[in-house]
Design an enzyme around this catalytic site. Structure first.
Site, PDB file in Angstrom:
ATOM      1  N   LYS A  35     -40.160 -40.793 -20.599  1.00  0.00           N
ATOM      2  CA  LYS A  35     -40.575 -39.686 -19.759  1.00  0.00           C
ATOM      3  C   LYS A  35     -40.705 -40.183 -18.320  1.00  0.00           C
ATOM      4  O   LYS A  35     -40.724 -41.383 -18.086  1.00  0.00           O
ATOM      5  CB  LYS A  35     -41.922 -39.118 -20.239  1.00  0.00           C
ATOM      6  CG  LYS A  35     -41.824 -38.466 -21.621  1.00  0.00           C
ATOM      7  CD  LYS A  35     -43.158 -37.991 -22.167  1.00  0.00           C
ATOM      8  CE  LYS A  35     -43.917 -37.121 -21.235  1.00  0.00           C
ATOM      9  NZ  LYS A  35     -43.120 -35.959 -20.746  1.00  0.00           N
ATOM     10  N   GLY A  36     -40.761 -39.243 -17.390  1.00  0.00           N
ATOM     11  CA  GLY A  36     -40.956 -39.628 -16.002  1.00  0.00           C
ATOM     12  C   GLY A  36     -39.840 -39.230 -15.069  1.00  0.00           C
ATOM     13  O   GLY A  36     -39.875 -39.576 -13.882  1.00  0.00           O
ATOM     14  N   GLY A  37     -38.859 -38.482 -15.583  1.00  0.00           N
ATOM     15  CA  GLY A  37     -37.805 -37.999 -14.709  1.00  0.00           C
ATOM     16  C   GLY A  37     -38.343 -37.124 -13.596  1.00  0.00           C
ATOM     17  O   GLY A  37     -37.777 -37.057 -12.503  1.00  0.00           O
ATOM     18  N   GLY A  38     -39.471 -36.469 -13.867  1.00  0.00           N
ATOM     19  CA  GLY A  38     -40.123 -35.642 -12.857  1.00  0.00           C
ATOM     20  C   GLY A  38     -41.228 -36.366 -12.111  1.00  0.00           C
ATOM     21  O   GLY A  38     -41.985 -35.738 -11.352  1.00  0.00           O
ATOM     22  N   ALA A  74     -39.433 -34.327 -22.761  1.00  0.00           N
ATOM     23  CA  ALA A  74     -39.059 -35.741 -22.726  1.00  0.00           C
ATOM     24  C   ALA A  74     -37.668 -35.870 -22.127  1.00  0.00           C
ATOM     25  O   ALA A  74     -36.872 -34.927 -22.155  1.00  0.00           O
ATOM     26  CB  ALA A  74     -39.078 -36.347 -24.128  1.00  0.00           C
ATOM     27  N   SER A  77     -38.719 -28.747 -16.938  1.00  0.00           N
ATOM     28  CA  SER A  77     -38.121 -27.435 -17.187  1.00  0.00           C
ATOM     29  C   SER A  77     -38.510 -26.853 -18.540  1.00  0.00           C
ATOM     30  O   SER A  77     -38.769 -25.645 -18.651  1.00  0.00           O
ATOM     31  CB  SER A  77     -36.593 -27.529 -17.071  1.00  0.00           C
ATOM     32  OG  SER A  77     -36.084 -28.496 -17.975  1.00  0.00           O
ATOM     33  N   THR A  78     -38.571 -27.681 -19.573  1.00  0.00           N
ATOM     34  CA  THR A  78     -38.942 -27.169 -20.892  1.00  0.00           C
ATOM     35  C   THR A  78     -40.429 -26.816 -20.934  1.00  0.00           C
ATOM     36  O   THR A  78     -40.826 -25.803 -21.512  1.00  0.00           O
ATOM     37  CB  THR A  78     -38.598 -28.192 -21.997  1.00  0.00           C
ATOM     38  OG1 THR A  78     -37.243 -28.623 -21.832  1.00  0.00           O
ATOM     39  CG2 THR A  78     -38.728 -27.570 -23.379  1.00  0.00           C
ATOM     40  N   THR A 119     -44.924 -31.485 -17.788  1.00  0.00           N
ATOM     41  CA  THR A 119     -44.167 -31.216 -16.575  1.00  0.00           C
ATOM     42  C   THR A 119     -42.678 -31.187 -16.893  1.00  0.00           C
ATOM     43  O   THR A 119     -42.214 -31.952 -17.734  1.00  0.00           O
ATOM     44  CB  THR A 119     -44.450 -32.320 -15.530  1.00  0.00           C
ATOM     45  OG1 THR A 119     -45.855 -32.341 -15.260  1.00  0.00           O
ATOM     46  CG2 THR A 119     -43.690 -32.081 -14.241  1.00  0.00           C
ATOM     47  N   GLU A 156     -49.055 -37.766 -17.321  1.00  0.00           N
ATOM     48  CA  GLU A 156     -48.613 -37.365 -18.660  1.00  0.00           C
ATOM     49  C   GLU A 156     -49.147 -38.333 -19.710  1.00  0.00           C
ATOM     50  O   GLU A 156     -49.617 -37.922 -20.778  1.00  0.00           O
ATOM     51  CB  GLU A 156     -47.087 -37.311 -18.700  1.00  0.00           C
ATOM     52  CG  GLU A 156     -46.499 -36.165 -17.892  1.00  0.00           C
ATOM     53  CD  GLU A 156     -44.999 -36.235 -17.721  1.00  0.00           C
ATOM     54  OE1 GLU A 156     -44.416 -35.216 -17.306  1.00  0.00           O
ATOM     55  OE2 GLU A 156     -44.406 -37.299 -17.970  1.00  0.00           O
TER      56      GLU A 156
END
Length: 231
Positions: free
Chosen positions: A103-106, A92, A39-40, A37, A112
């Protein structure tokens, strides 16, 4: 769009292109590819669409990624319905030289982490802004059962953190996120990951240290650098 944003987008595109080539070298038409998940990861999905006939299908770590995959006509399966995930590709928020991640900004960290645990190989893709010597400058996301939010926050303070409730965010699992500031430098990351996961009410936290990436593709101004986890 600023020049810096444009440059960062170009790095994401370059690393996603390299990641598709690497993925195609690791799979066959019976393979299930795990998709992350962000942008990248979105860049990767868009490029993978050109090769959808080369895979059996995908498992997605979020509803957003699943919808993007389906929009490209790429099959998306429930993780319980597949025998194996050949490779998991995700971004990441931070990565260190040990290929340990935050991770987990989204807000998709739990799914994940589950897909990463199942996958035979975990490929992390990121631009050079995510590279750090020590994790923790990026606030550490912690997914929490809603009724335990205050309790978990108090326990995180005991560990030296400053938890902030991510207002208005509900995860795909129906839970809430606490972003924990002032933990830098996180070392050893594996130890902190276990301590936070042992707090009653925590679903999981955004440290990927017990299960770090196997391979990191880092988009830099000098090109895409590929790093491998040390044995």
């Amino acid at each position: 769009m600023t020049a810096n944003t444009s440059s960062q987008d170009a790095l994401k595109q370059a690393v996603a292109t390299a990641a598709v080539a690497y993925t195609l070298s690791r799979i066959d038409d019976k393979s299930i590819v795990g998709i992350g998940t962000g942008s990248t990861a979105n860049c990767f999905i868009d490029l993978l669409a050109e090769h959808k006939a080369s895979i059996a299908g995908t498992v997605a770590s979020s509803q957003a990624s699943a919808e993007r995959l389906k929009a490209h006509g790429i099959p998306v399966y429930d993780l319980n319905a597949v025998d194996e995930v050949t490779i998991y590709v995700d971004g990441a928020d931070e990565t260190n030289p040990h290929l340990e991640l935050i991770k987990g900004g989204g807000a998709a960290l739990t799914r994940e982490k589950i897909v990463a645990a199942v996958a035979r190989e975990f490929l992390c893709i990121a631009d050079q802004s995510k590279w750090v010597d020590h994790l923790g400058t990026f606030p550490l996301p912690v997914e929490v059962i809603p009724m335990a939010r205050s309790h978990v926050a108090r326990e995180l303070v005991k560990l030296g953190g400053d938890p902030v409730y991510r207002q208005g965010v509900v995860t795909d699992n129906g839970n809430v996120i606490l972003d924990v500031h002032h933990l830098h430098p996180i070392s050893p990351a594996r130890e902190l990951e276990e301590k936070i996961n042992n707090i009653t009410g925590v679903v999981t936290n955004g440290l990927f240290a017990l299960r770090p990436a196997d391979v990191l593709m880092l988009g830099t101004a000098e090109g895409v650098k590929t790093l491998y986890a040390k044995d």
